[in-house]
Design an enzyme around this catalytic site. Structure first.
Site, PDB file in Angstrom:
ATOM      1  N   CYS A  13      45.172  41.574  30.301  1.00  0.00           N
ATOM      2  CA  CYS A  13      45.193  42.873  30.976  1.00  0.00           C
ATOM      3  C   CYS A  13      44.583  42.618  32.348  1.00  0.00           C
ATOM      4  O   CYS A  13      43.541  41.949  32.444  1.00  0.00           O
ATOM      5  CB  CYS A  13      44.349  43.869  30.194  1.00  0.00           C
ATOM      6  SG  CYS A  13      44.020  45.399  31.088  1.00  0.00           S
ATOM      7  N   THR A  14      45.210  43.121  33.400  1.00  0.00           N
ATOM      8  CA  THR A  14      44.747  42.775  34.749  1.00  0.00           C
ATOM      9  C   THR A  14      43.391  43.383  35.108  1.00  0.00           C
ATOM     10  O   THR A  14      42.766  42.977  36.082  1.00  0.00           O
ATOM     11  CB  THR A  14      45.804  43.173  35.798  1.00  0.00           C
ATOM     12  OG1 THR A  14      46.094  44.570  35.648  1.00  0.00           O
ATOM     13  CG2 THR A  14      47.070  42.364  35.632  1.00  0.00           C
TER      14      THR A  14
ATOM     15  N   CYS B  97      50.379  44.710  36.114  1.00  0.00           N
ATOM     16  CA  CYS B  97      49.889  45.361  34.904  1.00  0.00           C
ATOM     17  C   CYS B  97      50.722  44.843  33.731  1.00  0.00           C
ATOM     18  O   CYS B  97      51.951  44.994  33.730  1.00  0.00           O
ATOM     19  CB  CYS B  97      50.083  46.873  35.071  1.00  0.00           C
ATOM     20  SG  CYS B  97      49.658  47.853  33.635  1.00  0.00           S
TER      21      CYS B  97
HETATM   22  N1  DGL Z   1      45.817  46.812  33.805  1.00  0.00           N
HETATM   23  C1  DGL Z   1      46.701  47.066  32.764  1.00  0.00           C
HETATM   24  C2  DGL Z   1      47.247  45.844  32.062  1.00  0.00           C
HETATM   25  O1  DGL Z   1      47.311  44.797  32.662  1.00  0.00           O
HETATM   26  C3  DGL Z   1      46.531  48.218  31.827  1.00  0.00           C
HETATM   27  C4  DGL Z   1      45.272  48.966  31.690  1.00  0.00           C
HETATM   28  C5  DGL Z   1      45.511  50.348  31.132  1.00  0.00           C
HETATM   29  O2  DGL Z   1      45.820  51.210  31.939  1.00  0.00           O
HETATM   30  O3  DGL Z   1      45.412  50.553  29.914  1.00  0.00           O
HETATM   31  O4  DGL Z   1      47.668  45.909  30.951  1.00  0.00           O
END
Ligand code: DGL
Length: 252
Positions: free
Chosen positions: A185-186, A75
């Site tokens: 963002c993943t 993340c």
């Molecule tokens: N998947 C997350 C990232 O890579 C964040 C998504 C979220 O919870 O806002 O930033």
């Protein structure tokens, strides 16, 4: 028990880290994995940094307690908020973070414009600001916070009209001018097909493969590689209902 058989822990605010888990399993199929998504507290990207740091430290502590030999913070948001703390707290456990793939995008799009799609938290934190500073003379980097896209992925919506319309509306101002788009963002690589459709021929970049390579490199360095022929994956969530979604996204 031989520590090499201990799991690699991979966690995210929710389903997004599945995109990183895919790269890890592709590169290291013999490893055992625990995937943990904190969907109960998702999204992280719109929360204050302090709160995301606290949640991230709690997730890591729980997974280390379960025997993780390496932790992958799958993340970008959690990495921005807490990787420095985690490295200080657990110096003997390899900690792999995610960061927007600005380096390859800026180098390949030299002199052109690069759009970075990420969460608000990622885009305001020091890690990103340092990357901006480093590559500001290589390419023009434009930030685009996309909290709604996290919601699409978190709800398992990876295709369809609603998603296409949304993507067309946010990308339309850029598609004639940008040379590359960073999925910072993943959650976003889970929507890659829809994003690519809206982006046309623009190349997409994400940090998942780089993080997986780094995870392997650190295991090699610490003598912790598991060379079994086939490993296992356990899917866990702070919101029980979401475990099926994680599996579906992984095996799709
Ligand atoms: N998947 C997350 C990232 O890579 C964040 C998504 C979220 O919870 O806002 O930033």
């Amino acid at each position: 028990m031989d520590k090499r058989q201990n799991p690699i822990a991979v966690f995210d605010s929710g389903a997004g880290g599945i995109s990183v888990l895919k790269e890890l399993v592709h590169l290291m199929p013999g490893e055992n994995y625990i995937y943990y998504g904190d969907s109960l507290n998702a999204p992280y990207g719109t929360k204050p940094t302090e709160e995301v740091r606290r949640l991230t430290l709690e997730n890591a502590a729980m997974l280390i307690e379960e025997g993780a030999k390496e932790v992958v913070i799958a993340c970008n948001t959690a990495t921005s908020a807490a990787i420095a703390n985690l490295r200080e707290m657990y110096p003997s456990i390899p900690m792999i973070g995610l960061e927007p793939a600005i380096k390859p995008a800026a180098l390949e799009c030299k002199g052109g414009k690069v759009l970075v799609m990420a969460t608000e938290l990622t885009l305001r934190e020091k890690k990103f600001l340092c990357l901006l500073e480093k590559y500001k003379d290589t390419a023009e980097i434009i930030s685009l916070p996309c909290p709604e896209l996290v919601e699409f992925a978190e709800n398992g919506i990876t295709e369809g009209k609603e998603l296409d319309n949304y993507l067309n509306s946010i990308l339309a101002p850029y598609t004639d001018t940008v040379k590359g788009i960073v999925l910072g963002c993943t959650h976003f690589p889970l929507l890659r097909n829809a994003i690519q459709k809206a982006a046309g021929k623009i190349k997409l970049y994400d940090g998942g493969i780089g993080a997986a390579k780094e995870a392997l490199h650190r295991l090699n360095e610490t003598g912790l590689v598991n060379d079994a022929s086939c490993g296992s994956i356990v899917f866990k969530s702070s919101l029980k209902d979401k475990e099926e979604l994680y599996k579906k996204l992984f095996y799709n």
